[in-house]
Enzyme design. Sequence first.
Site, PDB file in Angstrom:
ATOM      1  N   THR A 292      13.473  42.392  70.763  1.00  0.00           N
ATOM      2  CA  THR A 292      13.356  41.690  72.044  1.00  0.00           C
ATOM      3  C   THR A 292      14.476  42.213  72.937  1.00  0.00           C
ATOM      4  O   THR A 292      15.487  42.712  72.433  1.00  0.00           O
ATOM      5  CB  THR A 292      13.551  40.178  71.792  1.00  0.00           C
TER       6      THR A 292
ATOM      7  N   THR B 291      18.608  36.223  71.311  1.00  0.00           N
ATOM      8  CA  THR B 291      17.554  36.953  70.600  1.00  0.00           C
ATOM      9  C   THR B 291      17.645  36.608  69.124  1.00  0.00           C
ATOM     10  O   THR B 291      18.701  36.199  68.641  1.00  0.00           O
ATOM     11  CB  THR B 291      17.693  38.477  70.820  1.00  0.00           C
ATOM     12  N   GLY B 292      16.533  36.766  68.433  1.00  0.00           N
ATOM     13  CA  GLY B 292      16.512  36.435  67.015  1.00  0.00           C
ATOM     14  C   GLY B 292      15.327  35.547  66.710  1.00  0.00           C
ATOM     15  O   GLY B 292      14.310  35.579  67.420  1.00  0.00           O
TER      16      GLY B 292
ATOM     17  N   ARG C  50       1.414  31.723  70.151  1.00  0.00           N
ATOM     18  CA  ARG C  50       2.779  31.311  69.764  1.00  0.00           C
ATOM     19  C   ARG C  50       3.771  31.771  70.837  1.00  0.00           C
ATOM     20  O   ARG C  50       3.725  32.896  71.316  1.00  0.00           O
ATOM     21  CB  ARG C  50       3.132  31.930  68.420  1.00  0.00           C
ATOM     22  N   VAL C  51       4.662  30.873  71.220  1.00  0.00           N
ATOM     23  CA  VAL C  51       5.724  31.222  72.162  1.00  0.00           C
ATOM     24  C   VAL C  51       7.050  30.840  71.512  1.00  0.00           C
ATOM     25  O   VAL C  51       7.177  29.734  70.967  1.00  0.00           O
ATOM     26  CB  VAL C  51       5.545  30.479  73.507  1.00  0.00           C
ATOM     27  N   GLY C  52       8.019  31.740  71.552  1.00  0.00           N
ATOM     28  CA  GLY C  52       9.335  31.465  70.968  1.00  0.00           C
ATOM     29  C   GLY C  52      10.322  30.995  72.011  1.00  0.00           C
ATOM     30  O   GLY C  52       9.959  30.450  73.061  1.00  0.00           O
ATOM     31  N   ASP C  53      11.569  31.241  71.748  1.00  0.00           N
ATOM     32  CA  ASP C  53      12.634  30.792  72.650  1.00  0.00           C
ATOM     33  C   ASP C  53      12.706  31.604  73.944  1.00  0.00           C
ATOM     34  O   ASP C  53      13.152  31.091  74.988  1.00  0.00           O
ATOM     35  CB  ASP C  53      13.993  30.938  71.955  1.00  0.00           C
TER      36      ASP C  53
HETATM   37  N1  ASP Z   1      13.426  35.410  70.027  1.00  0.00           N
HETATM   38  C1  ASP Z   1      12.192  36.161  70.018  1.00  0.00           C
HETATM   39  C2  ASP Z   1      11.057  35.246  69.676  1.00  0.00           C
HETATM   40  O1  ASP Z   1      11.221  34.423  68.808  1.00  0.00           O
HETATM   41  C3  ASP Z   1      12.204  37.304  69.072  1.00  0.00           C
HETATM   42  C4  ASP Z   1      13.439  38.145  69.099  1.00  0.00           C
HETATM   43  O2  ASP Z   1      14.383  37.852  69.817  1.00  0.00           O
HETATM   44  O3  ASP Z   1      13.472  39.130  68.382  1.00  0.00           O
HETATM   45  O4  ASP Z   1       9.995  35.408  70.221  1.00  0.00           O
END
Ligand code: ASP
Length: 324
Positions: A173, A224-225, A201-204
Amino acid sequence: MGKTTDKGPAILIHGGAWHIARRDRAAHTAGCREAALAGWERLEHGGSALDAVEAAVRVLEDNPRFDAGRGSYFNKEGRVQLDAIVMDGRALDFGAVASVERVRNPISLARLVLERCEHNFIVGPGAEAFAVARGMSLCDPADLLGTHDTGSWSPAVALGFGRVPVAISGGDTVGAVAMDVEGHLAVATSTGGTPDKWPGRVGDSPLVGCGAYADDQAGVAAATGSGESLMKIVTSKSAVDLMAAGRTAQQAADAIVAQLWQRVRGYGGVILIDPAGCVGLAHNTPNLAYAYVLADGTMAAGVEFSPNSTPGRAEGLAAVREDI
Ligand code: ASP
């Protein structure tokens, strides 16, 4: 880190957390450097922090090596669904989009939402319709395919999904934080999300306060993560709150990554700039691709920053097969 910029312009970008295989590290570093310089060019010529973070993230979205724009991970249906946010620290204003499939540079669509929409966050086909209504042309979903399908460099393939816990999967990301000559702060984050994610799906990443937060009075952060973990501690706003309480960018970065591990056993990384113009970054993943340029001309780029003693890092390193 905490290098002082005399409150001049500064830009710090990341190209994702988790593991970056040895053979990919030079290219990741080069991609991050190119993006930081693109943002720096704006700042150097008096451009706004907002212009700088958008320019930097566009470079990363166009680079198929990163999980944003072209080259993003596939979801379970073999489709690319993209999320992005941009936030302006002057008025705490932001624009965000999620689950778009036909937008070449989601960060520019997020900026369009910020500047030319009565709403702040639009998803899916509605976001694509908004893009068209504001004159942005859509791309073919095939234009977003990078090299992940060949398996030539994808960390998802390299790690062999299913062999690592979902909580520590993901990576690449992208994000950028910047301070301009006037001391204004901005952040941009863009992602294809985690590999093999559930459709929708949606993340942070596109969530204000989670994947990004900017407040001229307190600081700016991008995360990120593992999105599922980063959301739980509202990572970016929590980091900005630590800076508001007087911690430097580096102190806040170290503290929030420790909290991510201690509270929710999460893996991730953050990049920050505090109101004094100092930058900070920390991660407990094996790697974090980053690059920065400071007012005094200092420039650095790499794929690893934090010491092994960072809470959770030893566990993350142990899960990596170093031969990949
Ligand atoms: N944080 C991002 C998500 O969960 C993925 C990432 O940062 O690698 O969509």
